[in-house]
Design a protein around this motif. Structure first.
Motif, short mmCIF file in Angstrom:
data_model
loop_
_atom_site.label_atom_id
_atom_site.label_comp_id
_atom_site.label_asym_id
_atom_site.label_seq_id
_atom_site.Cartn_x
_atom_site.Cartn_y
_atom_site.Cartn_z
N MET A 173 16.29 -3.71 50.19
CA MET A 173 17.07 -3.48 48.96
C MET A 173 16.33 -4.05 47.76
N LEU A 174 16.10 -3.19 46.79
CA LEU A 174 15.35 -3.62 45.62
C LEU A 174 16.28 -4.29 44.62
N GLU A 175 15.82 -5.41 44.13
CA GLU A 175 16.60 -6.06 43.07
C GLU A 175 16.44 -5.23 41.80
N ARG A 176 17.55 -4.91 41.17
CA ARG A 176 17.46 -4.04 39.99
C ARG A 176 16.77 -4.76 38.83
N SER A 177 15.68 -4.15 38.35
CA SER A 177 15.00 -4.75 37.21
C SER A 177 15.16 -3.84 36.00
N SER A 178 14.84 -4.35 34.84
CA SER A 178 15.02 -3.51 33.66
C SER A 178 14.02 -2.36 33.63
N SER A 179 12.79 -2.59 34.18
CA SER A 179 11.81 -1.49 34.17
C SER A 179 12.27 -0.37 35.12
N PHE A 180 12.89 -0.75 36.23
CA PHE A 180 13.42 0.25 37.16
C PHE A 180 14.56 1.04 36.49
N GLU A 181 15.45 0.31 35.85
CA GLU A 181 16.57 0.96 35.17
C GLU A 181 16.09 1.88 34.05
N THR A 182 15.05 1.46 33.34
CA THR A 182 14.50 2.29 32.26
C THR A 182 13.95 3.60 32.84
N LEU A 183 13.21 3.48 33.97
CA LEU A 183 12.64 4.67 34.60
C LEU A 183 13.75 5.62 35.07
N VAL A 184 14.79 5.05 35.70
CA VAL A 184 15.92 5.88 36.16
C VAL A 184 16.57 6.58 34.96
N ALA A 185 16.77 5.84 33.89
CA ALA A 185 17.42 6.42 32.70
C ALA A 185 16.58 7.56 32.13
N GLU A 186 15.25 7.37 32.12
CA GLU A 186 14.37 8.42 31.57
C GLU A 186 14.37 9.66 32.47
N LEU A 187 14.30 9.44 33.79
CA LEU A 187 14.30 10.58 34.73
C LEU A 187 15.63 11.32 34.67
N ASN A 188 16.67 10.57 34.47
CA ASN A 188 18.04 11.11 34.39
C ASN A 188 18.20 12.09 33.21
N LYS A 189 17.29 11.99 32.23
CA LYS A 189 17.37 12.89 31.07
C LYS A 189 16.79 14.26 31.37
N LEU A 190 16.04 14.38 32.48
CA LEU A 190 15.41 15.67 32.81
C LEU A 190 16.47 16.66 33.29
N PRO A 191 16.24 17.97 33.02
CA PRO A 191 17.25 18.96 33.43
C PRO A 191 17.41 19.01 34.95
N GLY A 192 18.65 19.03 35.40
CA GLY A 192 18.92 19.14 36.84
C GLY A 192 18.78 17.84 37.60
N ILE A 193 18.51 16.74 36.90
CA ILE A 193 18.35 15.44 37.58
C ILE A 193 19.56 14.56 37.24
N GLY A 194 20.37 14.33 38.26
CA GLY A 194 21.52 13.45 38.08
C GLY A 194 21.10 12.01 38.35
N ARG A 195 22.05 11.11 38.25
CA ARG A 195 21.76 9.69 38.44
C ARG A 195 21.18 9.40 39.83
N LYS A 196 21.78 9.99 40.87
CA LYS A 196 21.32 9.75 42.26
C LYS A 196 19.90 10.25 42.44
N SER A 197 19.65 11.48 41.96
CA SER A 197 18.30 12.05 42.11
C SER A 197 17.29 11.21 41.33
N ALA A 198 17.71 10.72 40.15
CA ALA A 198 16.81 9.89 39.34
C ALA A 198 16.45 8.61 40.09
#
Lengths: 200, 245
Positions: free
Chosen positions: A1-26
């Protein structure tokens, strides 16, 4: 289990902006990027940077290009008296793959969808008219998608072109190759009949 | 999860991943509902129809209670209303109507009367003899059935039916020249609009026929009124006004 870091969260948030990419997929993609070899991940990152820095829209046809004008607009072997009007650069790529068209293009960068606020002034219609006004065009082929918004866009452009001395045509519409007549709707069958050709 | 055999009108479509669509329908049984139509953008789809905007479609779908997204199993187009593809005014009017439906309808609420009105509206607008002057009745009717009917018979302050040149957005009613207050919530309205409409609102079957020169003013008024009521911009309004001018 990865400890949530801000860089990880930033990457997820950026990927989440792509079309067809939801939070889980991000999150899945972000984990995949973390597990990738470093050089592979950096290649991905630098290729994103490169396309953003090098690729832009052709100032004539609005195709995606690294050089202005694009390779199609600057190709002397292309027939410059014929413009094929499409919705997006992806459609240009599809026609180019077919190898059957040797004229030039114009990508509208969308189609009229009033419900989404996409009105004619948001498309590259004025630029198309400017190109035609400069002269030398004998035919405009309207190749917007055959759905109600694509048809409305083609109709709108055909009205704008009515005052020009040129031929305005619409791509043939009807039953797709390998399709079945039995499952075709009435409009498709009607269009197929309208566009029928002499058997030679 | 239950399987439903239903019919509906396509309100909007958004691309999802490579070949799927998320389609918002106005269904007969469940009102406004979002659907996942997997693989429907492929040439050979198993769903069986391409779900064009504003078309009437027979649909079979799975829906889990409490779920916001139904899963489309099969679809068969009943009517594509081909005239919408050949006339920008019809296309613009239907876009405006469906945007009003999209904003005004709450999800999952069955509205048999609005479903019937939508069916009648599309059947009428698809006829070759259709005239744009018949549109106002449908727009006043849909606004009324959604609970937002504008009142245009008389001044809501003094009761006069003369000089009705303004409309109070808060009250949702006309106000005469003498009673109007200067406020951004009181908008000007051509007097002929109130006098033309007030006599016809209660008539059945689209019998209000505004003269064609009044249509841009009418749609301007409806757009301002409904945007105020919905507290949301109606994006297709300006395109419709342009097409009616």
């Amino acid at each position: 289990m990865l400890e949530r870091s801000s860089s990880f969260e930033t990457l997820v948030a950026e990927l989440n902006k792509l079309p067809g990419i939801g939070r889980k997929s991000a999150e899945r993609l972000a984990y995949h990027i973390i597990k990738m070899p470093k050089d592979e991940a950096l290649r991905l990152s630098s290729s994103i940077k490169a396309v953003k820095e090098k690729i832009f829209f052709c100032s004539l046809c609005f195709n995606l290009t690294e050089h202005d004008p694009c390779s199609i607009c600057s190709d002397p072997s292309r027939k410059k008296d014929r413009i094929l009007v499409v919705e997006d650069p992806m459609d240009i790529a599809a026609f180019e793959r077919s190898g059957v068209y040797h004229g030039i293009y114009h990508a509208l960068q969308g189609r009229i969808i009033p419900l989404k606020g996409i009105t004619p002034d948001r498309l590259r219609i004025k630029e198309l008219l400017d190109r035609i006004e400069k002269g030398g065009i004998r035919e405009v082929i309207l190749a917007t998608n055959p759905d109600v918004e694509g048809e409305a866009t083609a109709l709108y452009i055909s009205k704008q072109l009515a005052s020009f001395d040129l031929e305005v045509t619409r791509i043939g519409l009807g039953v797709p190759m390998g399709g079945s007549l039995e499952f075709s709707d009435s409009v498709t069958l009607g269009k197929a009949l309208e566009g029928r050709k002499k058997f030679s | 999860m239950s399987l439903f055999n239903d019919e509906g009108f396509v309100i909007t479509r958004s691309e999802w991943k490579e070949s799927s669509l998320i389609v918002r329908f106005f269904t007969r049984e469940h009102g406004k509902l979002n659907f996942m139509a997997k693989g429907i953008r492929r040439a050979k789809t198993r769903i069986g129809s391409f779900l064009d905007s504003f078309s009437r479609v027979k649909i079979i779908y799975y829906l889990k209670q409490g779920n916001d997204l139904a899963s489309l199993k099969e679809a068969f187009t009943i009517n594509l209303y081909p005239s919408l593809r050949a006339d920008l005014r019809r296309f613009a009017a239907v876009s405006f109507y469906f945007e009003i439906l999209d904003i005004g309808l709450a999800p999952h609420e069955r509205h048999e009367d609005i479903f019937s009105l939508t069916s009648e509206f599309l059947d009428t607008i698809d006829k070759p003899e259709w005239v744009a002057e018949s549109l106002p009745w449908y727009f006043l009717e849909i606004a009324g059935r959604l609970g937002y009917a504008p009142r245009l018979e008389k001044c809501f302050v003094c009761g006069t039916s003369q000089n009705l040149a303004h409309f109070d957005l808060d009250a949702g009613q006309c106000v005469c020249q003498n009673c109007r207050k200067d406020s951004e919530k009181v908008i000007p309205m051509p007097q002929y609009l109130a006098s033309e409409i007030k006599g016809g609102v209660s008539n059945e079957g689209g019998s209000i026929a505004l003269p064609s020169h009044a249509l841009p003013d009418f749609f301007h008024f409806m757009k301002d009124f409904l945007e105020y009521r919905f507290e949301k911009r109606i994006k297709s309004g300006d395109f419709l006004i342009t097409q009616m001018a």
